[in-house]
Design a protein around this motif. Structure first.
Motif, PDB file in Angstrom:
ATOM      1  N   ASP A 223       9.585  26.713 -23.270  1.00  0.00           N
ATOM      2  CA  ASP A 223       9.773  27.775 -24.254  1.00  0.00           C
ATOM      3  C   ASP A 223      11.095  27.518 -24.966  1.00  0.00           C
ATOM      4  O   ASP A 223      12.120  27.313 -24.330  1.00  0.00           O
ATOM      5  CB  ASP A 223       9.811  29.155 -23.584  1.00  0.00           C
ATOM      6  N   GLY A 224      11.069  27.522 -26.282  1.00  0.00           N
ATOM      7  CA  GLY A 224      12.295  27.296 -27.020  1.00  0.00           C
ATOM      8  C   GLY A 224      12.255  25.991 -27.801  1.00  0.00           C
ATOM      9  O   GLY A 224      11.319  25.191 -27.673  1.00  0.00           O
ATOM     10  N   PRO A 225      13.279  25.728 -28.603  1.00  0.00           N
ATOM     11  CA  PRO A 225      13.306  24.541 -29.457  1.00  0.00           C
ATOM     12  C   PRO A 225      13.584  23.264 -28.670  1.00  0.00           C
ATOM     13  O   PRO A 225      14.162  23.291 -27.580  1.00  0.00           O
ATOM     14  CB  PRO A 225      14.448  24.847 -30.437  1.00  0.00           C
ATOM     15  N   ASP A 226      13.169  22.121 -29.245  1.00  0.00           N
ATOM     16  CA  ASP A 226      13.490  20.830 -28.664  1.00  0.00           C
ATOM     17  C   ASP A 226      14.975  20.536 -28.879  1.00  0.00           C
ATOM     18  O   ASP A 226      15.633  21.121 -29.738  1.00  0.00           O
ATOM     19  CB  ASP A 226      12.639  19.727 -29.299  1.00  0.00           C
ATOM     20  N   GLU A 227      15.481  19.594 -28.095  1.00  0.00           N
ATOM     21  CA  GLU A 227      16.916  19.260 -28.160  1.00  0.00           C
ATOM     22  C   GLU A 227      17.092  17.758 -28.068  1.00  0.00           C
ATOM     23  O   GLU A 227      16.408  17.081 -27.293  1.00  0.00           O
ATOM     24  CB  GLU A 227      17.654  19.953 -27.016  1.00  0.00           C
ATOM     25  N   THR A 228      18.009  17.219 -28.881  1.00  0.00           N
ATOM     26  CA  THR A 228      18.339  15.799 -28.856  1.00  0.00           C
ATOM     27  C   THR A 228      19.806  15.630 -28.477  1.00  0.00           C
ATOM     28  O   THR A 228      20.671  16.334 -29.017  1.00  0.00           O
ATOM     29  CB  THR A 228      18.083  15.136 -30.222  1.00  0.00           C
ATOM     30  N   LEU A 229      20.091  14.711 -27.564  1.00  0.00           N
ATOM     31  CA  LEU A 229      21.461  14.519 -27.103  1.00  0.00           C
ATOM     32  C   LEU A 229      21.721  13.051 -26.780  1.00  0.00           C
ATOM     33  O   LEU A 229      20.803  12.221 -26.795  1.00  0.00           O
ATOM     34  CB  LEU A 229      21.756  15.393 -25.880  1.00  0.00           C
ATOM     35  N   SER A 230      22.975  12.732 -26.467  1.00  0.00           N
ATOM     36  CA  SER A 230      23.391  11.355 -26.193  1.00  0.00           C
ATOM     37  C   SER A 230      23.867  11.225 -24.757  1.00  0.00           C
ATOM     38  O   SER A 230      24.364  12.184 -24.157  1.00  0.00           O
ATOM     39  CB  SER A 230      24.519  10.941 -27.143  1.00  0.00           C
ATOM     40  N   GLN A 231      23.728   9.995 -24.228  1.00  0.00           N
ATOM     41  CA  GLN A 231      24.219   9.665 -22.902  1.00  0.00           C
ATOM     42  C   GLN A 231      24.922   8.306 -22.955  1.00  0.00           C
ATOM     43  O   GLN A 231      24.572   7.442 -23.770  1.00  0.00           O
ATOM     44  CB  GLN A 231      23.082   9.609 -21.883  1.00  0.00           C
ATOM     45  N   TYR A 232      25.888   8.123 -22.050  1.00  0.00           N
ATOM     46  CA  TYR A 232      26.619   6.861 -21.948  1.00  0.00           C
ATOM     47  C   TYR A 232      26.671   6.469 -20.470  1.00  0.00           C
ATOM     48  O   TYR A 232      27.040   7.280 -19.615  1.00  0.00           O
ATOM     49  CB  TYR A 232      28.032   6.997 -22.520  1.00  0.00           C
ATOM     50  N   ILE A 233      26.289   5.232 -20.188  1.00  0.00           N
ATOM     51  CA  ILE A 233      26.177   4.773 -18.807  1.00  0.00           C
ATOM     52  C   ILE A 233      27.007   3.509 -18.630  1.00  0.00           C
ATOM     53  O   ILE A 233      26.954   2.595 -19.474  1.00  0.00           O
ATOM     54  CB  ILE A 233      24.704   4.490 -18.431  1.00  0.00           C
ATOM     55  N   ALA A 234      27.763   3.441 -17.551  1.00  0.00           N
ATOM     56  CA  ALA A 234      28.556   2.258 -17.197  1.00  0.00           C
ATOM     57  C   ALA A 234      28.118   1.765 -15.821  1.00  0.00           C
ATOM     58  O   ALA A 234      27.897   2.576 -14.912  1.00  0.00           O
ATOM     59  CB  ALA A 234      30.046   2.575 -17.188  1.00  0.00           C
ATOM     60  N   GLU A 235      27.984   0.437 -15.665  1.00  0.00           N
ATOM     61  CA  GLU A 235      27.524  -0.147 -14.413  1.00  0.00           C
ATOM     62  C   GLU A 235      28.367  -1.368 -14.059  1.00  0.00           C
ATOM     63  O   GLU A 235      28.703  -2.176 -14.933  1.00  0.00           O
ATOM     64  CB  GLU A 235      26.059  -0.575 -14.500  1.00  0.00           C
ATOM     65  N   VAL A 236      28.685  -1.498 -12.785  1.00  0.00           N
ATOM     66  CA  VAL A 236      29.367  -2.676 -12.248  1.00  0.00           C
ATOM     67  C   VAL A 236      28.687  -3.039 -10.935  1.00  0.00           C
ATOM     68  O   VAL A 236      28.528  -2.175 -10.065  1.00  0.00           O
ATOM     69  CB  VAL A 236      30.876  -2.424 -12.009  1.00  0.00           C
ATOM     70  N   GLU A 237      28.277  -4.301 -10.796  1.00  0.00           N
ATOM     71  CA  GLU A 237      27.588  -4.743  -9.587  1.00  0.00           C
ATOM     72  C   GLU A 237      28.178  -6.061  -9.092  1.00  0.00           C
ATOM     73  O   GLU A 237      28.546  -6.916  -9.897  1.00  0.00           O
ATOM     74  CB  GLU A 237      26.088  -4.940  -9.842  1.00  0.00           C
ATOM     75  N   THR A 238      28.267  -6.217  -7.771  1.00  0.00           N
ATOM     76  CA  THR A 238      28.688  -7.475  -7.154  1.00  0.00           C
ATOM     77  C   THR A 238      27.751  -7.790  -5.996  1.00  0.00           C
ATOM     78  O   THR A 238      27.232  -6.883  -5.332  1.00  0.00           O
ATOM     79  CB  THR A 238      30.134  -7.409  -6.631  1.00  0.00           C
ATOM     80  N   ASP A 239      27.528  -9.073  -5.777  1.00  0.00           N
ATOM     81  CA  ASP A 239      26.623  -9.513  -4.702  1.00  0.00           C
ATOM     82  C   ASP A 239      27.170 -10.822  -4.152  1.00  0.00           C
ATOM     83  O   ASP A 239      27.275 -11.813  -4.883  1.00  0.00           O
ATOM     84  CB  ASP A 239      25.211  -9.703  -5.242  1.00  0.00           C
ATOM     85  N   ALA A 240      27.537 -10.844  -2.876  1.00  0.00           N
ATOM     86  CA  ALA A 240      28.114 -12.034  -2.255  1.00  0.00           C
ATOM     87  C   ALA A 240      27.284 -12.435  -1.045  1.00  0.00           C
ATOM     88  O   ALA A 240      26.869 -11.585  -0.256  1.00  0.00           O
ATOM     89  CB  ALA A 240      29.558 -11.780  -1.821  1.00  0.00           C
ATOM     90  N   VAL A 241      27.026 -13.746  -0.917  1.00  0.00           N
ATOM     91  CA  VAL A 241      26.261 -14.286   0.212  1.00  0.00           C
ATOM     92  C   VAL A 241      27.084 -15.385   0.869  1.00  0.00           C
ATOM     93  O   VAL A 241      27.579 -16.296   0.195  1.00  0.00           O
ATOM     94  CB  VAL A 241      24.903 -14.855  -0.253  1.00  0.00           C
ATOM     95  N   VAL A 242      27.234 -15.287   2.182  1.00  0.00           N
ATOM     96  CA  VAL A 242      27.950 -16.292   2.964  1.00  0.00           C
ATOM     97  C   VAL A 242      27.007 -16.803   4.045  1.00  0.00           C
ATOM     98  O   VAL A 242      26.459 -16.019   4.831  1.00  0.00           O
ATOM     99  CB  VAL A 242      29.230 -15.713   3.607  1.00  0.00           C
ATOM    100  N   SER A 243      26.797 -18.120   4.071  1.00  0.00           N
ATOM    101  CA  SER A 243      25.917 -18.732   5.067  1.00  0.00           C
ATOM    102  C   SER A 243      26.756 -19.279   6.205  1.00  0.00           C
ATOM    103  O   SER A 243      27.584 -20.183   6.010  1.00  0.00           O
ATOM    104  CB  SER A 243      25.102 -19.860   4.424  1.00  0.00           C
TER     105      SER A 243
END
Length: 291
Positions: A223-243
């Motif tokens: 119920d009610g009007p539609d709405e448009t908005l903005s989003q901002y996403i930041a990501e940092v990932e690390t992956d280390a493998v030691v045999s």
């Protein structure tokens, strides 16, 4: 023995007949090490050609004994009170370097035994249309019992630059709400990222990724009007493998994700899921591969 020689040469970026440059060999070594395809890469060896009209370059690489992996688990718990019986599980299938063409397929299904079910299908072609351009496609769906169903389709292209890689992605998300004031929402995400992957000896590796995303979202209320908005996403990932040994590997993966939005409450489907069911559980996975 697995990767086709022409694809290995494309990773190195060296074509027969090119003028000799030391910087070209250093870049080839960095690309092969950063590719994640080989467990061992030796520095290029240069010899004078038998006819004396140039030089021959030899790059020795070592591949993993097994490229594909399959992991599965199944859990079951008796009902408590009026609750239904609880079944949880995980299926993780990864087909890497299919037919030596540097194409990967991954399928993931998980059920936490309470109310969350996730399905993900990924495809990646490292040399799309024969060019040094990687193309990835992902289908993703998450359902939270009777609260929401979230679906996403994404495409990402990645271009290697030496030991680094630059990526651009476009995703479309659809969210259907079963409860609450919102009926559904649509979101378009555009992202760019910078990654690095360093391969070491005997399967050791280090990977890192930094990505930024800008999203436009349309919310449709019951119920009610539609709405448009903005989003901002930041990501940092690390992956280390030691045999440590041929059959013993230690892996550590860490990730940070942050979302900024001008809406009062971000829906559960767009928050970052970091846990399992309402308990903390541990698993010990033993691999018999040098991968």
């Amino acid at each position: 023995t697995k990767t086709r020689p022409e694809f290995a040469r494309r990773i190195a970026g060296i074509d027969p007949g090119q003028p000799y440059r030391a910087s070209l060999l250093r870049s080839a070594y960095a690309r092969l090490s950063a590719s994640g395809v080989f467990t061992e890469v030796e520095f290029p060896v240069v010899r004078v050609a038998p006819d004396g009209q140039g030089v021959d370059v030899e790059l020795v690489v070592e591949e993993p004994q097994r490229s594909h992996t399959f992991t599965s688990a199944l859990g079951y718990a008796e009902a408590e009170g009026e609750q239904d019986r609880q079944i949880s599980g995980l299926v993780d299938l990864r087909l890497n370097n299919i037919g030596g063409t540097l194409r990967n397929v991954a399928v993931l299904w998980s059920n936490d035994g309470r109310d969350r079910v996730e399905t993900r299908v990924d495809y990646r072609d490292r040399f799309f249309l024969g060019r040094r351009l990687a193309l990835g496609v992902r289908l993703h769906q998450v359902g939270l019992d009777t609260v929401y169903t979230w679906q996403s389709l994404g495409v990402e292209v990645e271009r290697p630059v030496g030991a680094l890689s630059v990526s651009f992605g476009l995703n479309g998300d659809r969210n259907v709400f079963s409860v609450g004031d919102l009926r559904r929402s649509w979101r378009v995400r555009a992202s760019t990222g910078l990654g690095v992957h360093r391969g070491g000896t005997r399967g050791n590796s280090l990977a890192a990724l930094v990505r930024g995303t800008v999203a436009r979202k349309r919310r449709i209320a019951r119920d009610g009007p539609d709405e448009t908005l903005s989003q901002y996403i930041a990501e940092v990932e690390t992956d280390a493998v030691v045999s440590l040994r041929p059959v013993l590997h230690l892996r550590n993966a860490m990730a940070y994700r942050g979302l900024e939005s001008n809406e009062d409450i971000v829906p559960l489907s767009e928050r970052f899921y970091i846990g399992g069911a309402r308990t903390l559980r541990g698993y010990c996975l033993l691999y018999t591969s040098d991968a």
